[in-house]
Scaffold this motif. Structure first.
Motif, PDB file in Angstrom:
ATOM      1  N   UNK A 194      12.119 -13.497 -15.380  1.00  0.00           N
ATOM      2  CA  UNK A 194      12.973 -14.587 -14.911  1.00  0.00           C
ATOM      3  C   UNK A 194      12.390 -15.247 -13.671  1.00  0.00           C
ATOM      4  N   UNK A 195      11.913 -14.447 -12.737  1.00  0.00           N
ATOM      5  CA  UNK A 195      11.339 -14.998 -11.505  1.00  0.00           C
ATOM      6  C   UNK A 195      10.007 -15.703 -11.744  1.00  0.00           C
ATOM      7  N   UNK A 196       9.268 -15.274 -12.760  1.00  0.00           N
ATOM      8  CA  UNK A 196       8.010 -15.947 -13.098  1.00  0.00           C
ATOM      9  C   UNK A 196       8.291 -17.301 -13.752  1.00  0.00           C
ATOM     10  N   UNK A 197       9.288 -17.341 -14.629  1.00  0.00           N
ATOM     11  CA  UNK A 197       9.570 -18.574 -15.366  1.00  0.00           C
ATOM     12  C   UNK A 197      10.299 -19.616 -14.524  1.00  0.00           C
ATOM     13  N   UNK A 198      10.990 -19.192 -13.492  1.00  0.00           N
ATOM     14  CA  UNK A 198      11.748 -20.143 -12.681  1.00  0.00           C
ATOM     15  C   UNK A 198      10.864 -21.194 -12.013  1.00  0.00           C
ATOM     16  N   UNK A 199       9.791 -20.825 -11.298  1.00  0.00           N
ATOM     17  CA  UNK A 199       8.957 -21.881 -10.718  1.00  0.00           C
ATOM     18  C   UNK A 199       8.229 -22.713 -11.776  1.00  0.00           C
ATOM     19  N   UNK A 200       7.871 -22.084 -12.899  1.00  0.00           N
ATOM     20  CA  UNK A 200       7.191 -22.830 -13.961  1.00  0.00           C
ATOM     21  C   UNK A 200       8.117 -23.860 -14.588  1.00  0.00           C
ATOM     22  N   UNK A 201       9.436 -23.644 -14.500  1.00  0.00           N
ATOM     23  CA  UNK A 201      10.382 -24.587 -15.096  1.00  0.00           C
ATOM     24  C   UNK A 201      10.425 -25.918 -14.348  1.00  0.00           C
ATOM     25  N   UNK A 202       9.903 -25.969 -13.126  1.00  0.00           N
ATOM     26  CA  UNK A 202       9.833 -27.247 -12.423  1.00  0.00           C
ATOM     27  C   UNK A 202       8.796 -28.173 -13.063  1.00  0.00           C
ATOM     28  N   UNK A 203       7.806 -27.579 -13.729  1.00  0.00           N
ATOM     29  CA  UNK A 203       6.772 -28.373 -14.384  1.00  0.00           C
ATOM     30  C   UNK A 203       7.039 -28.552 -15.873  1.00  0.00           C
ATOM     31  N   UNK A 204       7.760 -27.603 -16.466  1.00  0.00           N
ATOM     32  CA  UNK A 204       8.152 -27.697 -17.871  1.00  0.00           C
ATOM     33  C   UNK A 204       9.596 -27.207 -17.970  1.00  0.00           C
ATOM     34  N   UNK A 205      10.573 -28.123 -17.896  1.00  0.00           N
ATOM     35  CA  UNK A 205      11.999 -27.762 -17.779  1.00  0.00           C
ATOM     36  C   UNK A 205      12.562 -26.799 -18.826  1.00  0.00           C
ATOM     37  N   UNK A 206      12.110 -26.790 -20.095  1.00  0.00           N
ATOM     38  CA  UNK A 206      12.688 -25.813 -21.034  1.00  0.00           C
ATOM     39  C   UNK A 206      12.490 -24.348 -20.615  1.00  0.00           C
ATOM     40  N   UNK A 207      11.521 -24.072 -19.748  1.00  0.00           N
ATOM     41  CA  UNK A 207      11.349 -22.696 -19.265  1.00  0.00           C
ATOM     42  C   UNK A 207      12.530 -22.242 -18.410  1.00  0.00           C
ATOM     43  N   UNK A 208      13.327 -23.176 -17.941  1.00  0.00           N
ATOM     44  CA  UNK A 208      14.531 -22.828 -17.176  1.00  0.00           C
ATOM     45  C   UNK A 208      15.492 -22.010 -18.040  1.00  0.00           C
ATOM     46  N   UNK A 209      15.591 -22.363 -19.329  1.00  0.00           N
ATOM     47  CA  UNK A 209      16.458 -21.608 -20.229  1.00  0.00           C
ATOM     48  C   UNK A 209      15.990 -20.160 -20.354  1.00  0.00           C
TER      49      UNK A 209
END
Length: 147
Positions: free
Chosen positions: A99-114
């Motif tokens: 979850x913590x790895x995907x959170x910053x990546x979701x700023x560049x690719x929003x579906x990773x927020x899910x």
């Protein structure tokens, strides 16, 4: 009987997933190129997916290893032991780590927020299971001392 069958199926599924993830390590750049042609990701979106994937791989493989060990203990009829609580605790931290790895990546690719939200919720659920298992281990140890 049914519990052992379910545990064996779970163990083989976790091993299959580990092999599949190891194969995806090599195939991910080609798959990402295909996906990028399908959708317009931009350079940051593709990099976020690739970086997030490669950062999550060791965490996920470790979680699958812990699941395999946990299922091994269950098949050996050692359910309420302290090692199982430790394995569940490690699985919880792996879920939180993804979850913590995907959170910053979701700023560049929003579906990773899910994915980040789902893994955070899964970490909470596994935490509850860990607390129930820890309480069961404590009750079992107390019963062993009274007998």
């Amino acid at each position: 009987m049914n519990t052992k069958l379910s545990a064996k199926i779970t163990r083989w599924c976790s091993r299959f997933l580990a092999v599949l993830i190891c194969l995806l390590v090599f195939a991910m750049p080609a798959l990402l190129n295909w996906y990028q042609r399908l959708r317009s990701l931009g350079p940051w979106g593709a990099a976020a997916i690739l970086a997030g994937f490669y950062c999550c791989v060791p965490v996920v493989l470790y979680a699958l290893f812990c699941i395999d060990r946990l299922i091994g203990n269950i098949l050996a009829e050692q359910v309420f032991i302290l090692n199982n609580v430790r394995f569940i605790r490690r699985i919880r931290w792996c879920c939180a780590g993804v979850s913590l790895i995907c959170l910053p990546a979701s700023f560049f690719y929003p579906p990773l927020c899910f994915l980040a939200v789902i893994m955070a919720f899964l970490a909470l659920v596994v935490s509850v299971v860990k607390n129930v298992m820890a309480a069961a281990v404590e009750i079992r140890e107390e019963n062993d001392l009274t007998v």
